[in-house]
Design an enzyme around this catalytic site. Structure first.
Site, short mmCIF file in Angstrom:
data_model
loop_
_atom_site.label_atom_id
_atom_site.label_comp_id
_atom_site.label_asym_id
_atom_site.label_seq_id
_atom_site.Cartn_x
_atom_site.Cartn_y
_atom_site.Cartn_z
N HIS A 153 0.83 -1.21 0.00
CA HIS A 153 0.00 0.00 0.00
C HIS A 153 0.87 1.27 0.00
CE1 HIS A 153 -3.96 -1.99 1.60
NE2 HIS A 153 -3.47 -2.60 0.52
N TYR A 274 -11.06 -9.36 4.36
CA TYR A 274 -10.84 -10.38 3.36
C TYR A 274 -11.08 -11.77 3.96
CZ TYR A 274 -8.65 -6.88 0.37
OH TYR A 274 -8.41 -5.78 -0.42
#
Length: 393
Positions: A153, A274
């Protein structure tokens, strides 16, 4: 029960989001306002991340493994540009954005973002600039290195505002959204996790940034509470700064960025964890936190964002074009002021769209990223004259 229903609906939508099927270039495709074809511009690139157009007609393309490539007269040159620093090419890291200075024709300055190696097998987002001439980057200097550490990220989009400033996105570095979410690094101003920074073109801090002089705050920060913004643009007519950022499983966002605003990650949002699908956020709204202008559920994996201003597709003028990695598509977003009033999916099935740019010719250029690092292409959308309808149609 309402919260549980929202999570179940999100999981169902994610499960029903089928991956796009391979498609061919050259065939005529159709949209509400324009027919178009996809033409190959350059092939054989390894994980292309960003494209830039130079006044002499060359195109520059960053390859994530650390190479800056040149496309000249429709040909990808074999030798990459020299003079670039070492990059941390692992996972999401590597050589990322490339943007010419607005006065590139006069100063030859290129700005590039990348994942910079740090001691202890760590890395951070950094920005360099240098003068590009004759296939080499010279007089290279680092103008910014984020105070952040993590696995991925990196953010990394760069935008000029034409007033002597640059904006750079920095991701939250995949710090887990757990525990006391208000103390997550993306909610703090003492580091660069999950922020947009605003700098002078030489990397110094503008005195009118919103957190300059504030205790326990870094003066570079312009906005915070972001997750991982990999698309960003400035509307030259209005000065509005738009970005697209990745949500977790569901909840990708289009945001209008304002000075000092908190965009909520991970305290509020529209996605879930997730794999487990468990809830991350207690709510989608909170006082003092800014709402997105659009949310994608399921996610399309937003990356690359362009404002169309050209003549090749006149009915797209003033619309946003948002690339999608997992969605393998470009989403056309029609704006009415600052509201999204219509959307349409384009070019589904070409692959993971990493970058979207408008070329000097008014065509729309796309960088296609193969996650397995197999050779991929730069393509462009070209208009096809729409045949008139027959009288009986």
């Amino acid at each position: 029960m309402k919260k549980l229903g929202m999570v179940l609906a999100l999981l169902l939508a994610t499960a029903n989001h089928a991956s796009a099927q391979p498609a061919q270039t050259g065939e005529t495709r159709y949209s509400a306002f324009h027919d178009y074809r996809v033409a190959t511009v350059a092939e054989g690139l390894i994980r292309p991340w960003s494209m830039a157009f130079l006044p002499n007609g060359e195109m520059l393309v960053t390859e994530q493994p650390g190479r800056l490539r040149v496309v000249r007269n429709g040909e990808l040159l074999q030798e990459p540009v020299t003079g670039l620093p070492e990059v941390y090419y692992r996972g999401q890291g590597g050589l990322l954005d490339v943007v010419p200075h607005p006065d590139f024709a006069l100063n030859q300055l290129l700005y590039l973002s990348y994942s910079k190696p740090l001691p202890g097998d760590e890395s951070t987002t950094a920005v360099i600039r240098g003068r590009y001439r004759d296939g080499a980057l010279r007089e290279v200097e680092e103008i910014f290195a984020a105070t952040s550490r993590g696995r991925g990220h990196y953010g990394s989009r760069i935008v000029f505002d034409g007033k002597g400033h640059i904006f750079v996105t920095i991701g939250d570095r995949q710090v887990p959204p757990s525990g006391e979410l208000e103390k997550h690094p993306a909610q703090l101003l003492s580091d660069h996790h999950g922020v947009v920074v605003r700098l002078m073109e030489d990397g110094s801090i503008p005195g009118d940034n919103p957190f300059v002089g504030k205790r326990n705050a870094l003066g570079e920060i312009w906005s915070y509470g972001h997750r991982n913004a990999q698309g960003m643009l400035m509307n030259p007519a209005t000065g509005e700064l738009w970005l697209t950022e990745h949500g977790p499983q569901g909840g990708d966002e289009l945001n209008l960025v304002e000075a000092g605003a908190n965009y909520g990650w991970p305290v509020i949002g529209y996605g879930v964890n997730y794999n487990s699908g468990s809830a991350i956020h207690a709510a989608t709204h909170a006082e003092g936190m800014t709402q997105p202008r659009k949310v994608w559920v399921p996610s399309i994996g937003t990356s690359g964002l362009a404002l169309y201003t050209g003549d090749a597709f006149p009915h797209w003028r003033g619309h946003l074009l948002a690339g999608g990695l997992s969605g393998q598509e470009v989403t056309l977003l029609e704006l009415d002021g600052q509201r999204v009033v219509r959307e349409e999916s384009l070019v589904k099935g070409l692959g993971r769209i990493r970058d979207v740019r408008q070329g000097p010719d008014g065509f729309v250029y796309l960088a296609i990223d193969d996650r397995g690092a197999k050779p991929s292409a730069i393509v462009r959308l070209e208009p096809v004259v729409r045949a008139p309808l027959a009288e009986n149609d």
